[in-house]
Design a protein around this motif. Structure first.
Motif, mmCIF file in Angstrom:
data_model
loop_
_atom_site.group_PDB
_atom_site.id
_atom_site.type_symbol
_atom_site.label_atom_id
_atom_site.label_comp_id
_atom_site.label_asym_id
_atom_site.label_seq_id
_atom_site.Cartn_x
_atom_site.Cartn_y
_atom_site.Cartn_z
ATOM 1 N N TYR A 123 -0.117 -15.121 -1.848
ATOM 2 C CA TYR A 123 -0.284 -13.944 -1.223
ATOM 3 C C TYR A 123 -0.780 -14.999 0.046
ATOM 4 O O TYR A 123 0.113 -15.022 1.378
ATOM 5 N N LYS A 146 5.460 -8.382 0.597
ATOM 6 C CA LYS A 146 5.292 -7.234 0.910
ATOM 7 C C LYS A 146 4.839 -6.930 0.011
ATOM 8 O O LYS A 146 3.853 -5.591 -0.477
ATOM 9 N N THR A 149 1.431 -8.322 -2.399
ATOM 10 C CA THR A 149 0.283 -7.567 -1.235
ATOM 11 C C THR A 149 -0.125 -6.169 -1.816
ATOM 12 O O THR A 149 -1.496 -6.085 -2.406
ATOM 13 N N TYR A 150 0.955 -5.434 -2.374
ATOM 14 C CA TYR A 150 0.062 -3.946 -3.674
ATOM 15 C C TYR A 150 -0.043 -4.712 -4.679
ATOM 16 O O TYR A 150 -1.490 -4.378 -5.207
ATOM 17 N N LYS A 153 -3.748 -5.874 -4.198
ATOM 18 C CA LYS A 153 -4.452 -4.878 -4.030
ATOM 19 C C LYS A 153 -4.695 -4.475 -5.204
ATOM 20 O O LYS A 153 -6.391 -4.145 -6.041
ATOM 21 N N GLU A 157 -8.730 -4.261 -7.608
ATOM 22 C CA GLU A 157 -8.889 -3.256 -7.803
ATOM 23 C C GLU A 157 -9.213 -2.680 -9.249
ATOM 24 O O GLU A 157 -10.381 -2.684 -9.483
ATOM 25 N N HIS A 216 -11.588 -13.752 0.245
ATOM 26 C CA HIS A 216 -11.210 -12.585 -0.946
ATOM 27 C C HIS A 216 -11.884 -12.451 -2.247
ATOM 28 O O HIS A 216 -12.381 -11.589 -2.827
ATOM 29 N N HIS A 219 -15.792 -11.298 -1.984
ATOM 30 C CA HIS A 219 -15.599 -9.922 -1.296
ATOM 31 C C HIS A 219 -15.461 -9.773 -2.971
ATOM 32 O O HIS A 219 -16.225 -8.823 -3.121
ATOM 33 N N ALA B 116 2.220 1.665 4.875
ATOM 34 C CA ALA B 116 2.380 0.767 4.270
ATOM 35 C C ALA B 116 1.151 -0.170 3.518
ATOM 36 O O ALA B 116 -0.058 -0.447 4.386
ATOM 37 N N THR B 117 0.764 -0.784 2.793
ATOM 38 C CA THR B 117 -0.202 -1.638 2.403
ATOM 39 C C THR B 117 -0.349 -2.827 2.969
ATOM 40 O O THR B 117 0.429 -3.500 2.864
ATOM 41 N N GLY B 118 -0.645 -2.734 4.362
ATOM 42 C CA GLY B 118 -0.726 -4.353 5.061
ATOM 43 C C GLY B 118 -2.637 -4.762 4.966
ATOM 44 O O GLY B 118 -2.766 -6.189 5.091
ATOM 45 N N HIS B 119 -3.648 -4.296 4.357
ATOM 46 C CA HIS B 119 -4.457 -5.045 4.482
ATOM 47 C C HIS B 119 -5.811 -5.141 3.105
ATOM 48 O O HIS B 119 -5.620 -4.378 2.491
ATOM 49 N N VAL B 120 -5.250 -6.210 2.510
ATOM 50 C CA VAL B 120 -5.336 -6.191 1.251
ATOM 51 C C VAL B 120 -7.117 -6.290 1.197
ATOM 52 O O VAL B 120 -7.570 -5.878 -0.149
ATOM 53 N N LEU B 121 -7.286 -6.533 2.252
ATOM 54 C CA LEU B 121 -9.474 -5.931 1.803
ATOM 55 C C LEU B 121 -10.177 -4.234 2.014
ATOM 56 O O LEU B 121 -10.753 -4.362 1.347
ATOM 57 N N ASN B 122 -9.115 -3.583 2.653
ATOM 58 C CA ASN B 122 -9.348 -2.945 2.239
ATOM 59 C C ASN B 122 -8.926 -1.953 0.587
ATOM 60 O O ASN B 122 -8.002 -0.842 0.772
ATOM 61 N N LEU B 123 -9.899 -2.022 0.266
ATOM 62 C CA LEU B 123 -9.505 -1.856 -1.430
ATOM 63 C C LEU B 123 -10.049 -0.080 -1.457
ATOM 64 O O LEU B 123 -10.850 -0.443 -0.921
ATOM 65 N N PHE B 124 -9.141 0.257 -2.734
ATOM 66 C CA PHE B 124 -10.111 1.734 -3.032
ATOM 67 C C PHE B 124 -9.929 2.147 -1.223
ATOM 68 O O PHE B 124 -10.495 3.276 -1.126
ATOM 69 N N ASP B 125 -8.643 2.231 -0.548
ATOM 70 C CA ASP B 125 -9.204 2.708 1.043
ATOM 71 C C ASP B 125 -8.608 4.026 0.461
ATOM 72 O O ASP B 125 -8.023 4.647 -0.669
ATOM 73 N N LYS B 168 7.579 5.223 -0.973
ATOM 74 C CA LYS B 168 6.468 4.900 -0.851
ATOM 75 C C LYS B 168 7.421 3.476 1.026
ATOM 76 O O LYS B 168 7.404 3.269 0.704
ATOM 77 N N CYS B 169 6.475 3.830 1.535
ATOM 78 C CA CYS B 169 6.303 3.280 3.217
ATOM 79 C C CYS B 169 6.463 1.521 2.819
ATOM 80 O O CYS B 169 5.817 1.339 2.007
ATOM 81 N N HIS B 170 7.386 1.020 3.220
ATOM 82 C CA HIS B 170 7.564 -0.336 2.828
ATOM 83 C C HIS B 170 7.499 -0.919 4.592
ATOM 84 O O HIS B 170 9.457 -0.855 4.492
ATOM 85 N N SER B 171 6.625 -1.847 5.416
ATOM 86 C CA SER B 171 7.388 -2.090 6.181
ATOM 87 C C SER B 171 6.451 -3.353 6.639
ATOM 88 O O SER B 171 5.579 -3.673 6.043
#
Lengths: 267, 171
Positions: A123, A146, A149-150, A153, A157, A216, A219, B116-125, B168-171
């Motif tokens: 990433y 893009k 990123t998935y 995540k 998790e 990361h 965290h 879109a999943t843009g923030h990797v630190l927002n886990l289990f968001d 899924k949103c992809h942007s």
């Protein structure tokens, strides 16, 4: 008066290209291809259907990324080899992937740890390549980021679920981390070839990626209630210079079987 | 034989023909609905169609390139170049409003912009709230970020209990 510098030849393979970026792009391609292949070995064997699909999805993303790199590498080399020649007709010693990605799947925890350690690097690497000076690499990175990123995540998790899960999942995660941590350092340890390219500004400075990677990692491990490993992360390396573990040969035997057995096969 | 179409190719006609090429994975969408055609260029008899992949590993891209070629060949256009352009990267923002309606009618929830999943630190968001394409209920939950193809996530409706795909949103 300085003596003329002797020609130093470190790579005796005939595929040394005029374009200095070629070996690096090939290394990126090999890395994504080998991990994609490993993940695809899970297909039909995942612990539950949804995660089986996730593993196959991530494998497909990495395979697509590898194809983009191989196509570009073939163009940079300019010797008429195609993406298929590069993927199917090179032997293990010519492969330039880091050792981490060729390690066997093991159990689900082992695969998750391998994926997480890779995703955390991948990433940040793509983020840097996206803003790099090479337009084609930047375009591939913009596209792949893009998807990466998935991936990050997902693997983050799962690290947390397994680490902060049952005694069984925790014990498996600990075991996997103890084994695979030793391979993590190679990702950000530049080879002499990479150092040269970094000096030319063509390859991102790995040291600059480390703070975000470490933040990361810290965290995720904290959320997973797993202590940070204390052993050196750089014990096992050499893959990026063609010195592989025995696993890669077996992997390539399967990956390349059709082309080796029926040369030039197409469908 | 040189057909009239090949000697005087009109760009509008090409776009019309491209509308008839569908996405092999989601046949209810044309490739224009999907927003993957970046441009059409005509140079004498040569026609260049530039397309952009949705996902890096999308196995449909080769089929789409072949389908474009076949559709244009059938109309007498023989000098064809199908170019693959990866930058700027495809985004679901390019999907047409008509395409979104067709998707939902087909049973796939259309992408919701800006999720879109843009923030990797927002886990289990918090999960994106997606409307069930079948009973239209808003009570749904995410089963997996990874669905039947790279571009879809798997959801389930809590009211009608149907599992469904979300583009899924992809942007």
């Amino acid at each position: 008066m300085p003596a003329p510098q002797p020609e130093v030849s470190v790579a005796p393979t005939p595929s040394v290209a005029a374009n200095p970026l070629f070996p690096f792009v090939l290394q990126l391609a090999d890395t994504s291809l080998i991990l994609a292949h490993r993940l695809s070995e899970w297909c039909g064997h995942g612990p539950i259907l949804e995660q089986d699909l996730a593993l196959a999805n991530i494998a497909l993303d990495l395979l697509g990324e590898a194809r983009s790199y191989y196509q570009y590498a073939a163009e940079l080399e300019g010797k008429g080899r195609t993406e298929d020649d590069l993927a199917y007709l090179r032997s293990a010693v010519e492969y330039r992937n880091p050792l981490l990605v060729e390690q066997p799947n093991g159990d689900f925890a082992h695969t998750i740890v391998r994926q997480f350690l890779f995703d955390n690097f991948h990433y940040e690497l793509l983020k840097a390549l996206k803003n790099g000076p090479d337009a084609q690499l930047a375009a591939i990175a913009e596209k792949s980021m893009k998807e990466a990123t998935y991936h990050l995540k997902w693997s983050s998790e799962w690290m947390i679920r397994l680490g902060d899960g049952t005694p069984e999942s925790r014990q498996r995660l600990d075991k996997a981390l103890a084994v695979l941590w030793r391979y993590a350092g190679e990702l950000t340890t530049p080879t002499p070839a990479e150092t040269n390219l970094q000096e030319l500004g063509l390859v991102p400075d790995y040291a600059a990626l480390l703070p975000a990677m470490q933040a990361h990692l810290a965290h995720v491990l904290a959320e997973a209630t797993v202590p940070m490993p204390t052993t050196p992360a750089f014990a096992q390396q050499g893959g990026k210079q063609g010195r592989h573990s025995e696993h890669l040969g077996y992997l390539l035997t399967e990956l390349q079987y059709m082309q080796r057995t029926y040369p030039g096969l197409t469908w | 034989m040189v057909t009239a179409a090949a000697t005087a190719p009109a760009e509008a006609r090409i776009w019309q023909l491209l509308e008839e090429v569908s996405d092999p994975e989601v046949p209810v969408l044309s490739i224009l609905d999907l927003g993957i055609v970046r441009g059409v260029a005509i140079d004498g008899e040569q026609i260049t169609v530039t397309i952009t992949p949705t996902y890096s590993g999308c196995p449909a891209m080769n089929t789409i390139a072949t389908d474009i070629r076949l559709r244009l060949l059938a109309e007498g256009y023989t000098k064809l170049v199908i170019k693959n352009q990866i930058s700027p990267a495809w985004t679901t923002d390019w999907m047409s409003p008509a395409g979104r309606d067709k998707l939902e009618a087909y049973g796939i929830a259309p992408p919701i912009d800006g999720t879109a999943t843009g923030h990797v630190l927002n886990l289990f968001d918090k999960e994106t709230a997606v409307r069930c394409p079948l009973c239209k209920s808003a009570h749904t939950h995410l089963v997996s970020q990874f669905g039947s193809t790279a571009c879809k996530a798997l959801y389930q409706c809590d009211d009608c209990r149907e599992p469904f795909d979300y583009f899924k949103c992809h942007s």
